[in-house]
Enzyme design. Structure first.
Site, PDB file in Angstrom:
ATOM      1  N   ASP A  35      -9.316   2.273 -16.698  1.00 16.99           N
ATOM      2  CA  ASP A  35      -9.573   3.533 -15.990  1.00 16.99           C
ATOM      3  C   ASP A  35     -11.057   3.861 -16.139  1.00 16.99           C
ATOM      4  O   ASP A  35     -11.721   3.385 -17.054  1.00 16.99           O
ATOM      5  CB  ASP A  35      -8.725   4.671 -16.579  1.00 16.99           C
ATOM      6  N   ASP A  61     -14.513   0.953 -13.591  1.00 13.42           N
ATOM      7  CA  ASP A  61     -14.491   1.594 -12.273  1.00 13.42           C
ATOM      8  C   ASP A  61     -14.040   0.512 -11.298  1.00 13.42           C
ATOM      9  O   ASP A  61     -14.717  -0.516 -11.160  1.00 13.42           O
ATOM     10  CB  ASP A  61     -15.882   2.118 -11.901  1.00 13.42           C
ATOM     11  N   TYR A 146      -6.378   9.578   3.700  1.00 14.71           N
ATOM     12  CA  TYR A 146      -5.459   9.015   2.694  1.00 14.71           C
ATOM     13  C   TYR A 146      -4.404   8.140   3.376  1.00 14.71           C
ATOM     14  O   TYR A 146      -4.117   7.024   2.928  1.00 14.71           O
ATOM     15  CB  TYR A 146      -4.807  10.156   1.920  1.00 14.71           C
ATOM     16  N   LYS A 150      -3.794   4.143   2.620  1.00 16.25           N
ATOM     17  CA  LYS A 150      -2.542   3.608   2.075  1.00 16.25           C
ATOM     18  C   LYS A 150      -1.850   2.658   3.064  1.00 16.25           C
ATOM     19  O   LYS A 150      -1.127   1.742   2.650  1.00 16.25           O
ATOM     20  CB  LYS A 150      -1.618   4.762   1.661  1.00 16.25           C
TER      21      LYS A 150
HETATM   22  P1  NAI Z   1      -3.701  10.475 -10.874  1.00 21.45           P
HETATM   23  O1  NAI Z   1      -4.854  11.134 -10.219  1.00 21.45           O
HETATM   24  O2  NAI Z   1      -2.822  11.310 -11.732  1.00 21.45           O
HETATM   25  O3  NAI Z   1      -4.215   9.200 -11.701  1.00 21.45           O
HETATM   26  C1  NAI Z   1      -5.107   8.292 -11.075  1.00 21.45           C
HETATM   27  C2  NAI Z   1      -5.939   7.618 -12.127  1.00 21.45           C
HETATM   28  O4  NAI Z   1      -6.822   6.718 -11.433  1.00 21.45           O
HETATM   29  C3  NAI Z   1      -6.822   8.576 -12.940  1.00 21.45           C
HETATM   30  O5  NAI Z   1      -6.680   8.327 -14.316  1.00 21.45           O
HETATM   31  C4  NAI Z   1      -8.234   8.286 -12.454  1.00 21.45           C
HETATM   32  O6  NAI Z   1      -9.227   8.457 -13.464  1.00 21.45           O
HETATM   33  C5  NAI Z   1      -8.098   6.819 -12.029  1.00 21.45           C
HETATM   34  N1  NAI Z   1      -9.146   6.432 -11.083  1.00 21.45           N
HETATM   35  C6  NAI Z   1      -9.496   7.050  -9.927  1.00 21.45           C
HETATM   36  N2  NAI Z   1     -10.536   6.427  -9.366  1.00 21.45           N
HETATM   37  C7  NAI Z   1     -10.842   5.378 -10.180  1.00 21.45           C
HETATM   38  C8  NAI Z   1     -11.837   4.375 -10.140  1.00 21.45           C
HETATM   39  N3  NAI Z   1     -12.760   4.322  -9.159  1.00 21.45           N
HETATM   40  N4  NAI Z   1     -11.860   3.458 -11.134  1.00 21.45           N
HETATM   41  C9  NAI Z   1     -10.973   3.509 -12.153  1.00 21.45           C
HETATM   42  N5  NAI Z   1     -10.026   4.454 -12.254  1.00 21.45           N
HETATM   43  C10 NAI Z   1      -9.973   5.384 -11.272  1.00 21.45           C
HETATM   44  O7  NAI Z   1      -2.853   9.795  -9.705  1.00 21.45           O
HETATM   45  P2  NAI Z   1      -1.307   9.304  -9.632  1.00 21.45           P
HETATM   46  O8  NAI Z   1      -0.536  10.380  -8.985  1.00 21.45           O
HETATM   47  O9  NAI Z   1      -0.875   8.758 -10.925  1.00 21.45           O
HETATM   48  O10 NAI Z   1      -1.460   8.153  -8.555  1.00 21.45           O
HETATM   49  C11 NAI Z   1      -1.533   6.781  -8.902  1.00 21.45           C
HETATM   50  C12 NAI Z   1      -1.474   5.978  -7.614  1.00 21.45           C
HETATM   51  O11 NAI Z   1      -0.262   6.295  -6.934  1.00 21.45           O
HETATM   52  C13 NAI Z   1      -2.620   6.335  -6.639  1.00 21.45           C
HETATM   53  O12 NAI Z   1      -3.006   5.156  -5.965  1.00 21.45           O
HETATM   54  C14 NAI Z   1      -1.957   7.303  -5.691  1.00 21.45           C
HETATM   55  O13 NAI Z   1      -2.596   7.317  -4.446  1.00 21.45           O
HETATM   56  C15 NAI Z   1      -0.556   6.723  -5.621  1.00 21.45           C
HETATM   57  N6  NAI Z   1       0.453   7.653  -5.170  1.00 21.45           N
HETATM   58  C16 NAI Z   1       0.680   8.823  -5.847  1.00 21.45           C
HETATM   59  C17 NAI Z   1       1.648   9.700  -5.383  1.00 21.45           C
HETATM   60  C18 NAI Z   1       1.942  11.002  -6.049  1.00 21.45           C
HETATM   61  O14 NAI Z   1       2.694  11.819  -5.465  1.00 21.45           O
HETATM   62  N7  NAI Z   1       1.421  11.259  -7.252  1.00 21.45           N
HETATM   63  C19 NAI Z   1       2.463   9.385  -4.177  1.00 21.45           C
HETATM   64  C20 NAI Z   1       2.143   8.117  -3.579  1.00 21.45           C
HETATM   65  C21 NAI Z   1       1.174   7.300  -4.064  1.00 21.45           C
END
Ligand code: NAI
Length: 243
Positions: A35, A61, A146, A150
């Site tokens: 992360d 990153d 978004y 996706k």
């Molecule tokens: P979140 O925002 O809670 O966690 C995402 C993590 O990715 C964070 O720890 C952030 O620091 C890290 N991150 C972001 N950009 C980064 C980069 N450039 N390099 C390294 N790390 C980076 O998000 P969540 O909800 O856990 O989502 C995870 C995945 O699931 C994402 O791809 C999101 O689009 C997808 N998703 C989430 C949904 C939801 O309802 N939460 C629904 C559908 C898909």
């Protein structure tokens, strides 16, 4: 070379990535949690290690190839790559800027491509790559950038899977519905509650439910399943789209 398979998970400091790191470690993988949020990542990796799980942290990153390469090269083998890092933000189509659109594509698409490609180059004995799309790939309002990112992840997954199948690398995508994570909790509480009401059963998914599907594709026994996108959304992808 150690017999223990090594799984890399991006976006592992919180939410779905964190739940996946914990689940894969419970399943017997050595897990490299990646992360860009170094502080939270260290905290969570230490917590999981304290539970007796084999989890190490790597500050990465996903848009920075050198940081991805460094994390991969620190391990003796690469068996699984889960690309869970992603960003989300709201914008009405008529107000959406090019900068916001480009940033979304950069993190969600290029940030999937780089770790997947670097992992595939190192999967000399075959392996599994799992990308994270979204039910949002089917469409929705207030987040065209978004949705585009996706949908692109699904296309990238299918293309990678076809090119990599002769190298015995399976590539699949999990497309979650609305899930209770820091990403969705960053919305105002009343908006979160309103979105949750639109879900089957009126509840958001929990991250462990999504991690369960990811773990299925990550398992060695699933290696003959490839080119698939699995919607994990309580069935909402069949109708009632709103977000
Ligand atoms: P979140 O925002 O809670 O966690 C995402 C993590 O990715 C964070 O720890 C952030 O620091 C890290 N991150 C972001 N950009 C980064 C980069 N450039 N390099 C390294 N790390 C980076 O998000 P969540 O909800 O856990 O989502 C995870 C995945 O699931 C994402 O791809 C999101 O689009 C997808 N998703 C989430 C949904 C939801 O309802 N939460 C629904 C559908 C898909």
């Amino acid at each position: 070379m150690s017999d223990t398979e090594v799984a890399f998970v991006t976006g592992a400091a919180q939410g779905i990535g964190l739940a996946t790191a914990e689940r894969l470690a419970q399943d017997g993988f050595r897990v490299v949690a990646m992360d860009r949020n170094a502080q939270r990542l260290q905290h969570e990796a230490a917590r999981l290690s304290g539970l007796g799980l084999d989890v190490v942290a790597a500050t990465v990153d996903v848009c920075d190839r050198a940081s991805v390469v460094a994390a991969l090269d620190a391990q003796a083998r690469v068996d699984v790559m889960v690309c869970a890092a992603g960003i989300y933000n709201d914008a009405r189509f008529l107000d959406l800027t090019e900068d916001a659109f480009r940033r979304m594509l950069d993190v969600n698409v290029i940030g999937t491509f780089i770790p997947a490609q670097e992992a595939a180059r190192r999967m000399s004995e075959g392996g599994r790559i799992v990308t994270i799309s979204s039910r949002g790939a089917l469409g929705g309002t207030r987040f065209a950038h978004y949705v585009s990112s996706k949908a692109a992840v699904i296309g990238l997954t299918r293309a990678m899977a076809m090119e990599l199948r002769d190298r015995r690398i399976a590539v699949n995508s999990v497309a979650p519905g609305f899930t209770d994570t820091p990403m969705t909790r960053s919305a105002p509480p009343e908006m979160f509650a309103a979105w949750e009401q639109l879900e089957p059963g009126g509840k958001a998914a929990t991250p462990d439910l999504i991690a369960n599907a990811i773990a299925f594709f990550a398992a060695p026994s699933t290696r003959f399943i490839t080119v698939q996108t699995l919607f994990v959304d309580g069935g909402k992808s069949l109708g009632g789209l709103s977000i």
